[in-house]
Design a protein around this motif. Structure first.
Motif, PDB file in Angstrom:
ATOM      1  N   ILE A 249       0.922  -1.226  -0.119  1.00 40.30           N
ATOM      2  CA  ILE A 249       0.019   0.048  -0.097  1.00 40.30           C
ATOM      3  C   ILE A 249       0.954   1.165  -0.104  1.00 40.30           C
ATOM      4  O   ILE A 249       0.522   2.190  -0.591  1.00 40.30           O
ATOM      5  N   ALA A 250       1.884   1.141   0.823  1.00 42.89           N
ATOM      6  CA  ALA A 250       2.741   2.345   0.945  1.00 42.89           C
ATOM      7  C   ALA A 250       3.443   2.718  -0.372  1.00 42.89           C
ATOM      8  O   ALA A 250       3.834   3.916  -0.801  1.00 42.89           O
ATOM      9  N   GLY A 251       3.639   1.680  -1.232  1.00 39.70           N
ATOM     10  CA  GLY A 251       4.186   1.613  -2.861  1.00 39.70           C
ATOM     11  C   GLY A 251       3.309   2.756  -3.632  1.00 39.70           C
ATOM     12  O   GLY A 251       3.679   3.085  -4.615  1.00 39.70           O
ATOM     13  N   GLY A 252       2.212   3.202  -3.202  1.00 39.05           N
ATOM     14  CA  GLY A 252       1.151   3.642  -4.181  1.00 39.05           C
ATOM     15  C   GLY A 252       0.573   3.017  -5.103  1.00 39.05           C
ATOM     16  O   GLY A 252       0.732   1.722  -4.964  1.00 39.05           O
ATOM     17  N   THR A 253       0.004   3.446  -6.164  1.00 38.75           N
ATOM     18  CA  THR A 253      -0.781   2.729  -7.110  1.00 38.75           C
ATOM     19  C   THR A 253      -0.119   3.176  -8.701  1.00 38.75           C
ATOM     20  O   THR A 253      -0.854   2.621  -9.537  1.00 38.75           O
ATOM     21  N   ASN A 254       0.870   3.626  -8.730  1.00 41.36           N
ATOM     22  CA  ASN A 254       1.566   3.686 -10.039  1.00 41.36           C
ATOM     23  C   ASN A 254       2.017   2.280 -10.504  1.00 41.36           C
ATOM     24  O   ASN A 254       2.422   1.428  -9.858  1.00 41.36           O
ATOM     25  N   GLY A 255       1.126   2.200 -11.958  1.00 39.47           N
ATOM     26  CA  GLY A 255       1.569   0.639 -12.581  1.00 39.47           C
ATOM     27  C   GLY A 255       0.441   0.122 -12.410  1.00 39.47           C
ATOM     28  O   GLY A 255       0.505  -0.900 -13.157  1.00 39.47           O
ATOM     29  N   TYR A 256      -0.554   0.460 -11.515  1.00 41.82           N
ATOM     30  CA  TYR A 256      -1.679  -0.473 -11.638  1.00 41.82           C
ATOM     31  C   TYR A 256      -2.809  -0.131 -12.529  1.00 41.82           C
ATOM     32  O   TYR A 256      -3.297   1.213 -12.485  1.00 41.82           O
ATOM     33  N   LYS A 257      -3.474  -0.757 -13.417  1.00 41.08           N
ATOM     34  CA  LYS A 257      -4.479  -0.576 -14.143  1.00 41.08           C
ATOM     35  C   LYS A 257      -5.959  -0.176 -13.641  1.00 41.08           C
ATOM     36  O   LYS A 257      -6.598   0.768 -13.944  1.00 41.08           O
ATOM     37  N   TYR A 258      -5.990  -0.768 -12.744  1.00 42.92           N
ATOM     38  CA  TYR A 258      -7.378  -1.012 -11.666  1.00 42.92           C
ATOM     39  C   TYR A 258      -7.242  -0.370 -10.202  1.00 42.92           C
ATOM     40  O   TYR A 258      -6.463  -1.116  -9.777  1.00 42.92           O
ATOM     41  N   THR A 259      -7.965   0.338  -9.870  1.00 45.65           N
ATOM     42  CA  THR A 259      -7.778   0.827  -8.416  1.00 45.65           C
ATOM     43  C   THR A 259      -9.037   0.923  -7.808  1.00 45.65           C
ATOM     44  O   THR A 259      -9.299   0.920  -6.705  1.00 45.65           O
ATOM     45  N   ALA A 260     -10.558   1.152  -8.576  1.00 43.30           N
ATOM     46  CA  ALA A 260     -11.646   1.255  -7.960  1.00 43.30           C
ATOM     47  C   ALA A 260     -12.240   0.326  -7.526  1.00 43.30           C
ATOM     48  O   ALA A 260     -12.002  -0.930  -8.186  1.00 43.30           O
ATOM     49  N   LEU A 261     -13.103  -0.001  -6.660  1.00 43.53           N
ATOM     50  CA  LEU A 261     -13.913  -1.049  -6.005  1.00 43.53           C
ATOM     51  C   LEU A 261     -14.827  -1.379  -7.375  1.00 43.53           C
ATOM     52  O   LEU A 261     -14.977  -2.651  -7.494  1.00 43.53           O
ATOM     53  N   GLN A 262     -15.465  -0.380  -8.005  1.00 47.18           N
ATOM     54  CA  GLN A 262     -16.139  -0.780  -9.084  1.00 47.18           C
ATOM     55  C   GLN A 262     -15.454  -1.526 -10.218  1.00 47.18           C
ATOM     56  O   GLN A 262     -16.038  -2.503 -10.856  1.00 47.18           O
TER      57      GLN A 262
END
Length: 266
Positions: free
Chosen positions: A167-180
């Motif tokens: 989690i501390a690494g952030g969201t860079n590189g992830y295509k999807y992040t929303a619950l939807q």
């Protein structure tokens, strides 16, 4: 329980923990599922499952659980360059996840995920309606965290340090992040975006710890009873209200504050 050749010790270790967890949860929810466990080496994996990622625990049906017997590239892929981490986090990871060979491996964390998968057997065979894909995953992590906190608290670092690191690494590189996104692309993310799916699981692992700290094992029982009774589909607004009224507001807050909490560091 079935296992690959040469994996008696590992299969025995996993089985004993699963049995303890089943006994513990049965006391809380008055239900016990049936599970067939396969502990497989990489060489045997493709003979029993078509899941493409060796090391990702999963079911091939509602009863047959597949777990890895060996450390593997998927587990190792989550380890960042340790020399690029803050000193305190690097020390936590090295202390928590150094294996008997002196190597840093996420094996200690992934060993606990059989308990997460056990949660799927509980709610699927117990007739609970999860209402959302993410709810099913979060529920399993609540069972996992509750068992560890109540029965093996010495394993809490192994359960929490890795998710907090991701989690501390952030969201860079992830295509999807929303619950939807999990609702719309659940199978796709799980099968073809394994690290992205791992990020979601880490968010849910962290949330499960917050939920346990807020309500203890009693909250798990409340949530089980409520989900077992609520079989009618709910809108997002109705789901939040339902969880609040069931005494599970910390669970509702995962949905309520998902986007806000994405900006927080654990």
């Amino acid at each position: 329980v079935y296992h690959s050749a040469g994996q008696v010790q590992r299969a025995t270790s996993i089985t004993r923990r699963l049995e303890k967890a089943m006994n513990f949860h049965e006391q809380l929810v008055q239900f016990r599922p049936t599970v067939t466990l396969l502990v497989l080496t990489a060489a045997d994996w493709s003979s029993y499952t078509d899941f493409p990622v060796y090391g990702m625990p999963h079911y091939t049906d509602q009863q047959t659980l597949i777990v890895a017997a060996e450390d593997n590239p998927f587990w190792k892929s989550f380890i960042p360059p340790l020399d690029q981490l803050p000193a305190d986090l690097r020390k936590q990871i090295e202390t928590t996840y150094r294996n008997s060979n002196g190597e840093v491996s996420m094996e200690a964390f992934f060993d606990l995920l059989a308990l997460h998968e056990l949660g799927h057997a509980f709610y699927q065979q117990g007739g609970l309606k999860m209402h959302r894909n993410w709810m099913g995953e979060l529920f399993c992590n609540i069972l996992l965290h509750t068992y560890i906190a109540e029965n093996e608290p010495e394993q809490l670092p192994a359960l929490t340090v890795f998710p907090n690191m991701v989690i501390a690494g952030g969201t860079n590189g992830y295509k999807y992040t929303a619950l939807q996104d999990v609702e719309d692309r659940y199978e796709e993310i799980g099968k073809y975006h394994a690290k992205n799916y791992g990020w979601y699981q880490c968010r849910w692992h962290h949330s499960a710890g917050v939920i346990y700290e807020a309500g203890g094992k009693a909250l798990l029982t409340k949530l089980w009873n409520a989900l077992q009774q609520q079989q009618t589909s709910l809108t997002n607004e109705e789901l939040l209200l339902f969880l609040d009224k069931a005494g599970a507001k910390p669970v509702a807050d995962v949905m309520r504050y998902w986007e806000r909490d994405m900006k927080k560091k654990p």
